[in-house]
Design a protein around this motif. Structure first.
Motif, PDB file in Angstrom:
ATOM      1  N   PHE A 353      29.189   1.275  11.880  1.00  0.00           N
ATOM      2  CA  PHE A 353      30.450   1.336  11.196  1.00  0.00           C
ATOM      3  C   PHE A 353      30.928   2.787  10.945  1.00  0.00           C
ATOM      4  O   PHE A 353      31.927   3.365  11.086  1.00  0.00           O
ATOM      5  CB  PHE A 353      30.548   0.574   9.885  1.00  0.00           C
ATOM      6  CG  PHE A 353      31.342   0.786   9.000  1.00  0.00           C
ATOM      7  CD1 PHE A 353      32.753   0.593   9.361  1.00  0.00           C
ATOM      8  CD2 PHE A 353      31.231   1.323   7.755  1.00  0.00           C
ATOM      9  CE1 PHE A 353      33.722   0.659   8.316  1.00  0.00           C
ATOM     10  CE2 PHE A 353      32.046   1.660   6.598  1.00  0.00           C
ATOM     11  CZ  PHE A 353      33.343   1.373   7.244  1.00  0.00           C
ATOM     12  N   GLN A 354      30.133   3.665  10.311  1.00  0.00           N
ATOM     13  CA  GLN A 354      30.230   5.047  10.077  1.00  0.00           C
ATOM     14  C   GLN A 354      30.316   5.881  11.354  1.00  0.00           C
ATOM     15  O   GLN A 354      31.465   6.750  11.290  1.00  0.00           O
ATOM     16  CB  GLN A 354      29.225   5.571   9.099  1.00  0.00           C
ATOM     17  CG  GLN A 354      28.985   4.811   7.831  1.00  0.00           C
ATOM     18  CD  GLN A 354      28.031   5.614   6.770  1.00  0.00           C
ATOM     19  OE1 GLN A 354      27.475   6.698   7.186  1.00  0.00           O
ATOM     20  NE2 GLN A 354      27.573   4.815   5.652  1.00  0.00           N
ATOM     21  N   SER A 355      29.809   5.361  12.388  1.00  0.00           N
ATOM     22  CA  SER A 355      30.147   6.254  13.790  1.00  0.00           C
ATOM     23  C   SER A 355      31.782   5.824  14.097  1.00  0.00           C
ATOM     24  O   SER A 355      32.258   6.955  14.609  1.00  0.00           O
ATOM     25  CB  SER A 355      29.248   5.802  14.921  1.00  0.00           C
ATOM     26  OG  SER A 355      27.881   6.224  14.423  1.00  0.00           O
ATOM     27  N   LEU A 356      32.102   4.622  14.075  1.00  0.00           N
ATOM     28  CA  LEU A 356      33.555   4.317  14.207  1.00  0.00           C
ATOM     29  C   LEU A 356      34.429   5.089  13.518  1.00  0.00           C
ATOM     30  O   LEU A 356      35.431   5.487  13.753  1.00  0.00           O
ATOM     31  CB  LEU A 356      33.596   2.802  14.118  1.00  0.00           C
ATOM     32  CG  LEU A 356      33.047   1.919  15.419  1.00  0.00           C
ATOM     33  CD1 LEU A 356      33.292   0.484  15.036  1.00  0.00           C
ATOM     34  CD2 LEU A 356      33.660   2.103  16.677  1.00  0.00           C
ATOM     35  N   LEU A 357      34.072   5.043  12.291  1.00  0.00           N
ATOM     36  CA  LEU A 357      35.149   5.893  11.392  1.00  0.00           C
ATOM     37  C   LEU A 357      35.277   7.117  11.654  1.00  0.00           C
ATOM     38  O   LEU A 357      36.244   7.859  11.521  1.00  0.00           O
ATOM     39  CB  LEU A 357      34.336   5.822   9.653  1.00  0.00           C
ATOM     40  CG  LEU A 357      34.559   4.705   8.864  1.00  0.00           C
ATOM     41  CD1 LEU A 357      33.696   4.920   7.702  1.00  0.00           C
ATOM     42  CD2 LEU A 357      36.179   4.373   8.476  1.00  0.00           C
ATOM     43  N   LYS A 358      34.147   7.825  11.933  1.00  0.00           N
ATOM     44  CA  LYS A 358      34.182   9.176  12.372  1.00  0.00           C
ATOM     45  C   LYS A 358      35.106   9.431  13.584  1.00  0.00           C
ATOM     46  O   LYS A 358      35.878  10.413  13.731  1.00  0.00           O
ATOM     47  CB  LYS A 358      32.672   9.696  12.486  1.00  0.00           C
ATOM     48  CG  LYS A 358      31.648  10.208  11.339  1.00  0.00           C
ATOM     49  CD  LYS A 358      30.451  10.667  11.916  1.00  0.00           C
ATOM     50  CE  LYS A 358      29.490  10.735  10.702  1.00  0.00           C
ATOM     51  NZ  LYS A 358      28.325  11.364  10.898  1.00  0.00           N
ATOM     52  N   ASN A 359      34.812   8.570  14.739  1.00  0.00           N
ATOM     53  CA  ASN A 359      35.612   8.566  15.854  1.00  0.00           C
ATOM     54  C   ASN A 359      37.097   8.270  15.489  1.00  0.00           C
ATOM     55  O   ASN A 359      38.119   9.171  16.081  1.00  0.00           O
ATOM     56  CB  ASN A 359      35.110   7.511  16.768  1.00  0.00           C
ATOM     57  CG  ASN A 359      33.746   7.953  17.296  1.00  0.00           C
ATOM     58  OD1 ASN A 359      33.188   9.119  17.493  1.00  0.00           O
ATOM     59  ND2 ASN A 359      33.089   6.898  17.823  1.00  0.00           N
ATOM     60  N   GLU A 360      37.609   7.485  14.716  1.00  0.00           N
ATOM     61  CA  GLU A 360      38.992   7.209  14.402  1.00  0.00           C
ATOM     62  C   GLU A 360      39.377   8.433  13.531  1.00  0.00           C
ATOM     63  O   GLU A 360      40.632   8.729  13.870  1.00  0.00           O
ATOM     64  CB  GLU A 360      38.862   5.837  13.373  1.00  0.00           C
ATOM     65  CG  GLU A 360      38.586   4.841  14.425  1.00  0.00           C
ATOM     66  CD  GLU A 360      39.616   4.593  15.506  1.00  0.00           C
ATOM     67  OE1 GLU A 360      40.804   4.105  15.358  1.00  0.00           O
ATOM     68  OE2 GLU A 360      39.186   4.843  16.528  1.00  0.00           O
ATOM     69  N   PHE A 361      38.735   9.017  12.496  1.00  0.00           N
ATOM     70  CA  PHE A 361      39.262  10.112  11.965  1.00  0.00           C
ATOM     71  C   PHE A 361      39.509  11.272  12.875  1.00  0.00           C
ATOM     72  O   PHE A 361      40.507  11.895  12.614  1.00  0.00           O
ATOM     73  CB  PHE A 361      38.301  10.396  10.807  1.00  0.00           C
ATOM     74  CG  PHE A 361      38.088   9.540   9.714  1.00  0.00           C
ATOM     75  CD1 PHE A 361      39.073   8.312   9.555  1.00  0.00           C
ATOM     76  CD2 PHE A 361      37.160   9.652   8.763  1.00  0.00           C
ATOM     77  CE1 PHE A 361      38.980   7.474   8.487  1.00  0.00           C
ATOM     78  CE2 PHE A 361      37.103   8.717   7.713  1.00  0.00           C
ATOM     79  CZ  PHE A 361      38.026   7.361   7.272  1.00  0.00           C
ATOM     80  N   ARG A 362      38.611  11.492  13.588  1.00  0.00           N
ATOM     81  CA  ARG A 362      38.543  12.600  14.724  1.00  0.00           C
ATOM     82  C   ARG A 362      39.993  12.334  15.663  1.00  0.00           C
ATOM     83  O   ARG A 362      40.813  13.385  15.721  1.00  0.00           O
ATOM     84  CB  ARG A 362      37.452  12.754  15.595  1.00  0.00           C
ATOM     85  CG  ARG A 362      37.551  13.764  16.532  1.00  0.00           C
ATOM     86  CD  ARG A 362      36.532  13.914  17.528  1.00  0.00           C
ATOM     87  NE  ARG A 362      35.080  14.006  16.820  1.00  0.00           N
ATOM     88  CZ  ARG A 362      34.726  15.250  16.700  1.00  0.00           C
ATOM     89  NH1 ARG A 362      35.237  16.558  16.810  1.00  0.00           N
ATOM     90  NH2 ARG A 362      33.486  15.506  15.823  1.00  0.00           N
ATOM     91  N   LYS A 363      40.195  11.110  16.018  1.00  0.00           N
ATOM     92  CA  LYS A 363      41.295  10.816  16.597  1.00  0.00           C
ATOM     93  C   LYS A 363      42.925  11.189  16.012  1.00  0.00           C
ATOM     94  O   LYS A 363      43.756  11.676  16.537  1.00  0.00           O
ATOM     95  CB  LYS A 363      41.369   9.393  17.124  1.00  0.00           C
ATOM     96  CG  LYS A 363      40.400   9.337  18.606  1.00  0.00           C
ATOM     97  CD  LYS A 363      40.702   7.915  19.206  1.00  0.00           C
ATOM     98  CE  LYS A 363      40.177   6.689  18.168  1.00  0.00           C
ATOM     99  NZ  LYS A 363      40.244   5.383  18.833  1.00  0.00           N
ATOM    100  N   ALA A 364      42.679  10.771  14.691  1.00  0.00           N
ATOM    101  CA  ALA A 364      43.615  10.984  13.731  1.00  0.00           C
ATOM    102  C   ALA A 364      44.075  12.074  13.341  1.00  0.00           C
ATOM    103  O   ALA A 364      45.396  12.655  13.704  1.00  0.00           O
ATOM    104  CB  ALA A 364      43.396  10.154  12.568  1.00  0.00           C
TER     105      ALA A 364
END
Length: 368
Positions: A353-364
């Protein structure tokens, strides 16, 4: 956009995804920083599918269900053609909310000034409008919201930049077969207000590590030694066989399946029962958790008392989770804590979950 003084929240170190054996948990400020909360509303929740309700909650023509997706009000409606449609729950006059007009089944009426719309979203009637010039009803229809139905569950999204729903749910239908969630009947909805950031609650759901300490009764029900976490692209699964002892769950055999669908939805599937949890962010340090209960034979299970027992049992577990999550929120905001580490054996779900958050934040950030 993020405030300039919060840009260090997204340092390269904070966004880097290391293998779980070396990874740190996300920074504590991500659990209470107001700027990050606003960032999530705009870039995360507006950009992902959100669960709304089950089809049988709007089974009759004219039935409707209202919700909010990242502060955007949405109304779901069963039309005269028995289709399910969704619109932003916003009148095009001055932003008032809509409801099915009394005396009709499918006409939507603004609860502010009485504008009415047909169930295809087109503007139908406007009180006291005869003197207005250069006005065309065709330009003032309701804004549609995209929806899809999976196993009877209705999902909505307000941004087409999101992953397809099929990718979020890939493999679940096959895994739970022969269970069909669309065959279950809605029973009730319960809402819990929790004094913690929404991610604290999600983290807590995603690991069985705390079960022996926080949930001793649940530990007696599940075989903790066989508790397994599996991760896919956009969801994770925790599952465990029941212990041999008799219980209201183990008597029907099978397993307990605890699915998490990114970013904030849980499917708790047990024999003859589905519990949907939606974690709704309210503020940087508050969330509400909506529990929706579904059963395969509501009338019989209501008479036998099984439903009352199930909801009471779940309520007790939830109170234990609320207590620990609120305590964790205090710890995260203390001077003593910033980042921790993961148990490789027990916290794969939290790491995912936290890895997905990081990836989504980076894309944003790259798009903003």
């Amino acid at each position: 956009m993020m405030a300039k003084n919060s840009k260090n929240l997204f340092s390269e170190e904070n966004l880097n995804v290391e293998p779980i054996q070396r990874a740190k948990t996300i920074p504590s400020r991500w659990y209470f920083e107001p700027d990050l909360f606003e960032f999530e509303q705009h870039y995360l929740f507006q950009n992902h599918w959100q669960y709304v309700c089950h089809e049988n909650q709007i089974s009759e023509v004219g039935d409707s269900y209202t919700t909010n997706i990242a502060r955007n009000p949405v109304i779901i409606l069963r039309t005269a053609d028995h289709e399910v449609k969704a619109f932003f729950n916003v009148c095009k006059h001055r932003g008032g909310p809509l409801a099915v007009k009394k005396g009709t089944k499918t006409v939507l009426q603004c609860q502010y000034h009485g504008w009415t719309y047909l169930d295809d979203g087109s503007l139908r009637g406007i009180p006291d409008w005869n003197l207005v010039e250069l006005f065309d009803k065709k330009d003032f229809g309701l804004e549609p919201v995209e929806i899809k139905v999976w196993q009877g569950l209705i999902f909505a999204r307000i941004s087409k930049t999101t992953p397809e729903l099929s990718s979020l749910l890939s493999g679940i239908e096959k895994r739970i077969s022969p269970i069909n969630l669309g065959d279950l009947q809605f029973h009730s909805e319960h809402v819990y207000d929790v004094e913690c950031n929404w991610k604290v609650y999600v983290d807590n759901f995603l690991e069985g590590y705390h079960i022996p300490i926080v949930h001793p009764e649940l530990a007696n029900l599940l075989d903790y030694r066989e508790y397994v976490t599996e991760t896919q692209t956009w969801h994770s699964l925790q599952h465990s066989p029941f212990k041999a002892q008799e219980s209201m769950y183990s008597q029907n055999g099978g397993e307990a399946y605890y699915y998490f669908i990114f970013p904030n939805m849980m499917l708790n599937i047990l024999p003859g029962r589905l519990q949907v949890n939606t974690v709704v962010p309210v503020s940087p340090t508050k969330c509400k958790v909506i529990f929706s209960y579904f059963y395969d034979d509501v009338e019989a299970k209501q008479k036998s008392g099984l439903i009352d027992d199930d909801i009471a049992y779940s309520h007790d577990i939830q109170l234990e989770d609320v207590e620990i999550c609120e305590a964790v929120q205090c710890g995260l905001q203390s001077r003593a804590y910033d980042q921790g580490r993961f148990s490789v054996k027990r916290e794969q779900g939290v790491y995912h979950f936290q890895s997905l958050l990081k990836n989504e934040f980076r894309k944003a950030i790259q798009k903003s």
